[in-house]
Design a protein around this motif. Sequence first.
Motif, PDB file in Angstrom:
ATOM      1  N   ASN A  49       0.803  -1.218   0.000  1.00 29.21           N
ATOM      2  CA  ASN A  49       0.000   0.000   0.000  1.00 29.21           C
ATOM      3  C   ASN A  49       0.841   1.275   0.000  1.00 29.21           C
ATOM      4  OD1 ASN A  49      -2.356  -1.459   0.040  1.00 29.21           O
ATOM      5  ND2 ASN A  49      -2.532  -1.438   2.286  1.00 29.21           N
ATOM      6  N   ARG A  50       2.146   1.117   0.199  1.00 24.45           N
ATOM      7  CA  ARG A  50       3.015   2.283   0.272  1.00 24.45           C
ATOM      8  C   ARG A  50       3.050   3.002  -1.083  1.00 24.45           C
ATOM      9  NH1 ARG A  50       6.399   2.990   4.277  1.00 24.45           N
ATOM     10  NH2 ARG A  50       6.397   0.753   4.752  1.00 24.45           N
ATOM     11  N   GLY A  51       2.909   4.317  -1.031  1.00 24.44           N
ATOM     12  CA  GLY A  51       2.999   5.093  -2.259  1.00 24.44           C
ATOM     13  C   GLY A  51       1.688   5.307  -2.981  1.00 24.44           C
ATOM     14  N   ILE A  52       0.582   4.731  -2.493  1.00 22.30           N
ATOM     15  CA  ILE A  52      -0.716   4.937  -3.141  1.00 22.30           C
ATOM     16  C   ILE A  52      -1.202   6.353  -2.860  1.00 22.30           C
ATOM     17  CG2 ILE A  52      -3.149   4.252  -3.148  1.00 22.30           C
ATOM     18  CD1 ILE A  52      -2.310   1.425  -2.619  1.00 22.30           C
ATOM     19  N   ASP A  53      -1.646   7.028  -3.887  1.00 23.23           N
ATOM     20  CA  ASP A  53      -2.198   8.376  -3.748  1.00 23.23           C
ATOM     21  C   ASP A  53      -3.687   8.235  -3.429  1.00 23.23           C
ATOM     22  OD1 ASP A  53      -3.118  10.937  -3.939  1.00 23.23           O
ATOM     23  OD2 ASP A  53      -2.000  11.445  -5.758  1.00 23.23           O
ATOM     24  N   TYR A  54      -4.037   8.265  -2.124  1.00 24.21           N
ATOM     25  CA  TYR A  54      -5.415   8.012  -1.725  1.00 24.21           C
ATOM     26  C   TYR A  54      -6.337   9.168  -2.111  1.00 24.21           C
ATOM     27  CZ  TYR A  54      -3.979   3.850   0.772  1.00 24.21           C
ATOM     28  OH  TYR A  54      -3.486   2.608   1.069  1.00 24.21           O
ATOM     29  N   ALA A  55      -5.807  10.381  -2.178  1.00 27.14           N
ATOM     30  CA  ALA A  55      -6.628  11.506  -2.615  1.00 27.14           C
ATOM     31  C   ALA A  55      -7.048  11.317  -4.071  1.00 27.14           C
ATOM     32  CB  ALA A  55      -5.855  12.812  -2.446  1.00 27.14           C
ATOM     33  N   ALA A  56      -6.097  10.884  -4.918  1.00 28.35           N
ATOM     34  CA  ALA A  56      -6.423  10.632  -6.322  1.00 28.35           C
ATOM     35  C   ALA A  56      -7.379   9.454  -6.450  1.00 28.35           C
ATOM     36  CB  ALA A  56      -5.144  10.381  -7.113  1.00 28.35           C
ATOM     37  N   LEU A  57      -7.182   8.439  -5.596  1.00 27.57           N
ATOM     38  CA  LEU A  57      -8.065   7.276  -5.627  1.00 27.57           C
ATOM     39  C   LEU A  57      -9.493   7.678  -5.269  1.00 27.57           C
ATOM     40  CD1 LEU A  57      -8.428   4.190  -5.826  1.00 27.57           C
ATOM     41  CD2 LEU A  57      -7.809   4.050  -3.407  1.00 27.57           C
ATOM     42  N   PHE A  58      -9.648   8.476  -4.208  1.00 28.35           N
ATOM     43  CA  PHE A  58     -10.967   8.963  -3.801  1.00 28.35           C
ATOM     44  C   PHE A  58     -11.628   9.740  -4.933  1.00 28.35           C
ATOM     45  CE2 PHE A  58     -13.353  12.622  -2.026  1.00 28.35           C
ATOM     46  CZ  PHE A  58     -14.389  11.940  -1.388  1.00 28.35           C
ATOM     47  N   ASP A  59     -10.843  10.589  -5.603  1.00 25.31           N
ATOM     48  CA  ASP A  59     -11.402  11.426  -6.660  1.00 25.31           C
ATOM     49  C   ASP A  59     -11.813  10.608  -7.870  1.00 25.31           C
ATOM     50  OD1 ASP A  59     -12.080  14.138  -7.310  1.00 25.31           O
ATOM     51  OD2 ASP A  59     -10.531  14.048  -8.865  1.00 25.31           O
ATOM     52  N   ALA A  60     -11.154   9.461  -8.081  1.00 29.43           N
ATOM     53  CA  ALA A  60     -11.441   8.642  -9.264  1.00 29.43           C
ATOM     54  C   ALA A  60     -12.572   7.646  -9.049  1.00 29.43           C
ATOM     55  CB  ALA A  60     -10.175   7.896  -9.682  1.00 29.43           C
ATOM     56  N   ILE A  61     -13.023   7.450  -7.827  1.00 32.42           N
ATOM     57  CA  ILE A  61     -14.110   6.495  -7.568  1.00 32.42           C
ATOM     58  C   ILE A  61     -15.351   6.927  -8.339  1.00 32.42           C
ATOM     59  CG2 ILE A  61     -15.678   5.607  -5.790  1.00 32.42           C
ATOM     60  CD1 ILE A  61     -13.363   5.817  -3.812  1.00 32.42           C
ATOM     61  N   PRO A  62     -15.964   6.032  -9.117  1.00 29.75           N
ATOM     62  CA  PRO A  62     -17.111   6.430  -9.941  1.00 29.75           C
ATOM     63  C   PRO A  62     -18.383   6.706  -9.147  1.00 29.75           C
ATOM     64  CG  PRO A  62     -16.686   4.085 -10.169  1.00 29.75           C
ATOM     65  CD  PRO A  62     -15.537   4.633  -9.379  1.00 29.75           C
ATOM     66  N   THR A  63     -18.459   6.228  -7.913  1.00 26.31           N
ATOM     67  CA  THR A  63     -19.627   6.492  -7.075  1.00 26.31           C
ATOM     68  C   THR A  63     -19.524   7.890  -6.470  1.00 26.31           C
ATOM     69  OG1 THR A  63     -19.822   4.156  -6.488  1.00 26.31           O
ATOM     70  CG2 THR A  63     -20.923   5.730  -5.047  1.00 26.31           C
ATOM     71  N   PRO A  64     -20.590   8.690  -6.545  1.00 22.63           N
ATOM     72  CA  PRO A  64     -20.536  10.043  -5.983  1.00 22.63           C
ATOM     73  C   PRO A  64     -20.391  10.012  -4.460  1.00 22.63           C
ATOM     74  CG  PRO A  64     -22.327   9.835  -7.561  1.00 22.63           C
ATOM     75  CD  PRO A  64     -21.841   8.456  -7.292  1.00 22.63           C
ATOM     76  N   LEU A  65     -19.342  10.654  -3.950  1.00 18.10           N
ATOM     77  CA  LEU A  65     -19.050  10.658  -2.528  1.00 18.10           C
ATOM     78  C   LEU A  65     -18.690  12.059  -2.060  1.00 18.10           C
ATOM     79  CD1 LEU A  65     -16.645   7.565  -2.326  1.00 18.10           C
ATOM     80  CD2 LEU A  65     -19.048   7.587  -1.671  1.00 18.10           C
ATOM     81  N   SER A  66     -19.168  12.411  -0.867  1.00 21.79           N
ATOM     82  CA  SER A  66     -18.683  13.612  -0.186  1.00 21.79           C
ATOM     83  C   SER A  66     -18.388  13.229   1.255  1.00 21.79           C
ATOM     84  CB  SER A  66     -19.716  14.751  -0.238  1.00 21.79           C
ATOM     85  OG  SER A  66     -20.865  14.411   0.513  1.00 21.79           O
ATOM     86  N   VAL A  67     -17.542  14.017   1.909  1.00 23.30           N
ATOM     87  CA  VAL A  67     -17.162  13.765   3.297  1.00 23.30           C
ATOM     88  C   VAL A  67     -17.551  14.984   4.114  1.00 23.30           C
ATOM     89  CG1 VAL A  67     -15.295  13.202   4.878  1.00 23.30           C
ATOM     90  CG2 VAL A  67     -15.247  12.320   2.532  1.00 23.30           C
ATOM     91  N   LEU A  68     -18.295  14.745   5.220  1.00 20.28           N
ATOM     92  CA  LEU A  68     -18.816  15.829   6.047  1.00 20.28           C
ATOM     93  C   LEU A  68     -18.267  15.751   7.459  1.00 20.28           C
ATOM     94  CD1 LEU A  68     -22.604  15.423   5.104  1.00 20.28           C
ATOM     95  CD2 LEU A  68     -20.901  16.790   3.918  1.00 20.28           C
ATOM     96  N   THR A  69     -18.145  16.904   8.104  1.00 19.74           N
ATOM     97  CA  THR A  69     -17.840  16.945   9.529  1.00 19.74           C
ATOM     98  C   THR A  69     -19.116  16.665  10.311  1.00 19.74           C
ATOM     99  OG1 THR A  69     -18.366  19.285   9.801  1.00 19.74           O
ATOM    100  CG2 THR A  69     -16.135  18.736   9.044  1.00 19.74           C
ATOM    101  N   PRO A  70     -19.029  16.414  11.618  1.00 22.09           N
ATOM    102  CA  PRO A  70     -20.255  16.241  12.414  1.00 22.09           C
ATOM    103  C   PRO A  70     -21.172  17.467  12.366  1.00 22.09           C
ATOM    104  CG  PRO A  70     -18.371  15.389  13.618  1.00 22.09           C
ATOM    105  CD  PRO A  70     -17.822  16.090  12.406  1.00 22.09           C
ATOM    106  N   ASP A  71     -20.616  18.630  12.042  1.00 20.27           N
ATOM    107  CA  ASP A  71     -21.436  19.833  11.882  1.00 20.27           C
ATOM    108  C   ASP A  71     -21.999  19.952  10.472  1.00 20.27           C
ATOM    109  OD1 ASP A  71     -20.967  20.606  14.498  1.00 20.27           O
ATOM    110  OD2 ASP A  71     -19.134  21.664  13.962  1.00 20.27           O
TER     111      ASP A  71
END
Length: 420
Positions: free
Chosen positions: A5-27
């Motif tokens: 798993n070393r070296g994986i760009d997780y931000a790019a992976l998140f952005d490339a996921i075909p399912t629409p996703l957003s991340v929210l704070t508890p607020d």
Amino acid sequence: MSEENRGIDYAALFDAIPTPLSVLTPDLVITAANRAYLEIAGRTREEVVGRPLFEVFPENPNDPEADGARNLRASFQRVLDTGKPDTMLLQRYDIPVPGTDGEYQERYWSPLNTPVLGPDGSVVLIINRVEDATAYVRDSLARTGAVAGPPLDPMSGREIAEAELYARARELYEHNERLRRAHAREHQVALTLQKAMLPTHMPLKHRHAAVRYRPAAGSLNVCGDWYDLINLSEDRFAVAVGDVVGRGLEAASVMGQLRSALSASMRVADGPAQALYGLDLYARSLDGALATTTVKIDIDTHTRTLTYSSAGHLPPMLCHPDKRVEYLDQATDVPLAARSRPSHRPQAITTYTPGSVLILYTDGLVERRREAIDAGLERLAESLARHSDLDPEEIADNLLEDQGMNDGNPDDVALVVIRL
């Protein structure tokens, strides 16, 4: 992190996921959104990230029946309250059309809200996954005559079937929402009923006592268990606990009537056995009272005696100063209204030494599935002996902890602890 798993760009992976996703704070502030989410929402990253969700997507003010925002807020609150994912069935949630003056576009979504937990188990982020079902729903509604106009796009047989499924899912969701609202109203009634029927203070002449009332996890927060403590004279007071079969408002109503009847009987009867005999007569005329269990004890601080009688209830426990635990089980009879004809109840007397601890409880404290009741009683007796030197409030808390009640009890629990 593992080597693979070393070296994986997780931000790019998140952005490339075909399912629409957003991340929210508890607020409910959007901290991240992937490309698929931005595309279906018709927004840029700068327009959503760092802003409250309901500021970016306000409710349609032109639709008086709009409930998408309210339902979505309720889903987020369930995630925050339970720490568990919450799946929402089909929702109509219109969104503002960019570049227009208050124009909204009719949209249908299928959301799933998933918590991200911190080290302490609290919710630190919420992942909001959404699927845009607008085309399916519009086609299904148009073909059934619910809306005018043609479908948005030609659809295959499979897509038509999916559209019908989405429409049925929407109906089911709206039905569930009505049930949730009805349950919330009943829940408030139940809380008010509980406060009205359970005593809120100890007898004026005996303050060395603690009580606990724990409804079953997932219940209406009011059930059929009760407790009562009253003064009888300068040197005598009485304590009782009981358990009506069932849960909810019906059981609570029966509980209130039986508790009131026993409270009155305790004041005039010549001992616990006579009080329970009178309560048995009353229970026979009350729907829902069959098989109620209860136990009553008269405590005489002058003679240092406990006089008790039980109608099918689990035995109170008396822990002596030497840590010996005595079960008060010498005057146990059948539950209320269980015989075809009423009969007089047994009664027993035992003595106590000052400093002893008496507890009365309902079966939810000791009964466990796939476990003999004796095992639960032994566990409670051992816990009582171990904590008996503490004050009643601390004893009560420790007994609940040792019996696993702080993790959510599957049945109602009433507990009374008295330092004699």
